[in-house]
Design an enzyme around this catalytic site. Structure first.
Site, short mmCIF file in Angstrom:
data_model
loop_
_atom_site.label_atom_id
_atom_site.label_comp_id
_atom_site.label_asym_id
_atom_site.label_seq_id
_atom_site.Cartn_x
_atom_site.Cartn_y
_atom_site.Cartn_z
N ASP A 244 -1.62 -1.79 3.54
CA ASP A 244 -0.70 -1.96 4.67
C ASP A 244 -1.33 -2.91 5.69
OD1 ASP A 244 0.52 -0.02 3.20
OD2 ASP A 244 0.73 1.42 4.83
N HIS B 86 -4.16 -2.84 10.43
CA HIS B 86 -3.24 -1.72 10.31
C HIS B 86 -3.67 -0.66 11.32
CE1 HIS B 86 -0.10 0.56 8.46
NE2 HIS B 86 -0.88 1.46 7.90
N HIS C 73 -4.24 6.64 4.62
CA HIS C 73 -2.94 7.31 4.85
C HIS C 73 -2.48 8.10 3.61
CE1 HIS C 73 -1.77 4.63 8.50
NE2 HIS C 73 -2.39 5.73 8.87
N ASP D 260 0.30 8.63 2.09
CA ASP D 260 1.17 8.06 1.06
C ASP D 260 0.40 7.14 0.11
OD1 ASP D 260 1.01 6.36 3.35
OD2 ASP D 260 2.81 5.28 2.75
N HIS D 261 -0.89 6.98 0.37
CA HIS D 261 -1.76 6.20 -0.53
C HIS D 261 -2.87 7.06 -1.14
CE1 HIS D 261 -0.20 2.18 0.88
NE2 HIS D 261 0.28 2.99 1.81
N HIS E 43 6.25 -1.62 -1.19
CA HIS E 43 6.05 -0.75 -0.02
C HIS E 43 7.22 -0.91 0.96
CE1 HIS E 43 4.03 0.95 3.61
NE2 HIS E 43 3.30 1.62 2.76
N HIS F 266 -6.51 2.36 2.04
CA HIS F 266 -6.71 3.01 3.34
C HIS F 266 -6.37 4.48 3.21
CE1 HIS F 266 -2.43 2.10 3.40
NE2 HIS F 266 -2.24 2.78 4.52
#
EC number: 3.1.26.11
Lengths: 323, 323
Positions: B211, B140, B64, B66-67, B270, B62
């Site tokens: 997530d 999510h 975000h 942090d990914h 995570h 996805h």
């Protein structure tokens, strides 16, 4: 005034060195500035005493990824920590576009105002209560700047002889004069702080340069400067082999410039990822050091990640402990 | 098939844990895949035996940060190393926009072709010679996927009795049948590999989820799966305190699902950056572990940065040494 190197590798990180980032502390407890923000700068900061909550402004010398790709993570982490204080971002315009794309395409938002300032505007000037900042155009593959940081609001000393001669007695007026205010006295006279106080020392002034293959461009800006921080990506031999395309400086080039300009303290950084610090490695960073030392007779330092330096009010520059 | 965790922290990095990234090795010496790419993933890779030169494909669960925020640096570093082999990027469309903005606004270019595949296309399916990959939509704050990796081209064993009964003699034909080819014999007969070979084991099949606050969405995909790697951002108590907005799973939620689905091996990752691994820390990661262990009776693992796990041809899953 304190400097903490967050990354000293050019282009790509190595196991022991990150790409470019430099923390400059000045103007208050924990009050600091960031110059360049390669990927992993927020990770490096976790190992220092600097928090993104007290960061005053970010200065970006040029748009290359090894100086900018850490911005989206650093800014969104500050947001996740709940920062609300505005943050200045002094950078070339494409950096703004990059950050907006990163935030917009990751479902992110910032909890604070990001105040963008175009570092490439004609007559660029930025200041806050502690520092004034100007920029010098450099020579690189893309538009690039050196930033000149000059200390502001130096402490004033009262000229007691003159205060007493003019019958201005010790009291609140003295305090306000010392803080830099002009004061209307009880008898109606105006006492100007410039007449009754003096600044007893020179301002600290440092240059932090981005990538650049013509150090001489900094000559005019070096007046009154105590420290120059400049890239030295290769030795002259490697630079000759690589050719002119990357538009970086060799250690010899920077050393010749600093010697001619009479720079008292020179810190080299942004070493090609091929250079290593461990004693058995080849090529060893010592090659860059000895090349520069053979030419430059001032105080020479080769920055390492997490190395800290202090520039005192006495204008003495010192390496302090590694973190 | 080997897994190396490159980051196990949710949202922001900690001193000892990076944001999300997972290396999956399979299909050849040094042949590997990357699932998610938080900032600093290229730095973590420097401490593994994986090189971006042998990376086959990147899968992004996805959008975000942090990914995803490690992508510009990882891709441009691969370019600086001179990669020329095409690289697949399986991701939501905004990731493509983000990367194009990062490259375009940093004067960068890639020395190799980046082959973008929309992970959110209807009937998404990707394969190469070693793996087939499908996706399961999760729940999510933004569109998010789990990727299901299934081993392809399992080794064939010759059915010697039948070859001999049909008068097909040992020779080059046997070798081609074993490689999966149908063969025209010297006497003109067609020998089909499916008639004369068999696959003696089950394919390895693993799920790597992004997530997600509804692990049950993975139930149908769990058939024949040996390993599920899923987030467990908090304990249930912390999850209740944080509220539903972040749309993450608690350890209890994931454990209940894995127990009901009969998943033999469950790896949690995570973890909120508040959780720590060192023994004296609070909150300690052990809270997540004991919550999951109280519910799930299969083999439970809590991933650490640089932890490696192997899934053998015998379908046995093992933690191997830390790097």
């Amino acid at each position: 005034m304190e400097f903490t190197f967050l990354g000293t590798s050019a282009g790509t990180p190595t196991k022991s060195r990150n790409v470019t980032g430099l923390a400059l502390s000045h103007g208050g407890p924990k009050h600091w500035y960031l110059i360049d923000c390669g990927e992993g700068t927020q990770h490096q900061l976790l190992r220092t005493h600097h928090s993104v909550m007290q960061l005053q402004a970010i200065f970006i010398t040029h748009i290359h990824g090894d100086h900018t790709f850490g911005l989206p993570g650093l800014l969104t982490s500050a947001s996740m920590l709940g920062r609300t204080a505005p943050l200045y971002l002094v950078a070339p315009r494409p950096v703004k576009t990059f950050i907006e794309a990163a935030i917009g395409n990751s479902d992110s938002s910032l909890s604070f105002e990001l105040r963008f300032v175009d570092s490439e505007a004609e007559n660029f000037y930025w200041e806050d209560d502690s520092l004034s900042v100007t920029a010098v155009p450099l020579s690189h593959r893309v538009s690039c700047r050196a930033f000149v940081f000059t200390e502001k609001n130096l402490e004033r000393q009262l000229v007691r002889d003159r205060l007493e001669a003019d019958g201005i007695e010790a009291g609140p007026a003295w305090g306000r004069l010392q803080q830099g205010d002009d004061v209307v006295l009880q008898d109606g006279r105006l006492a100007r702080c410039d007449d009754y106080t003096r600044i007893a020392r020179k301002p600290r002034k440092v240059i932090v340069a981005g990538d650049n293959d013509q150090p001489d461009l900094l000559l005019a800006a070096c007046t009154g400067v105590q420290v120059v921080i400049h890239e030295a990506t290769y030795t002259q031999e490697v630079s000759d082999r690589v050719g002119p395309w990357p538009q970086h400086s060799s250690a010899a080039q920077v050393a010749r410039f600093a010697e001619a300009a009479g720079v008292p303290n020179l810190v080299l950084t942004h070493f090609s990822s091929r250079y290593q610090f461990n004693p058995d490695a080849y090529p060893h960073i010592g090659e860059i050091e000895s090349e520069a030392k053979g030419i430059y007779r001032g105080n020479l330092y080769l920055a390492r990640d997490f190395a800290r330096y202090t520039l005192g009010k006495d204008l003495i520059f010192n390496a302090t402990e590694h973190l």
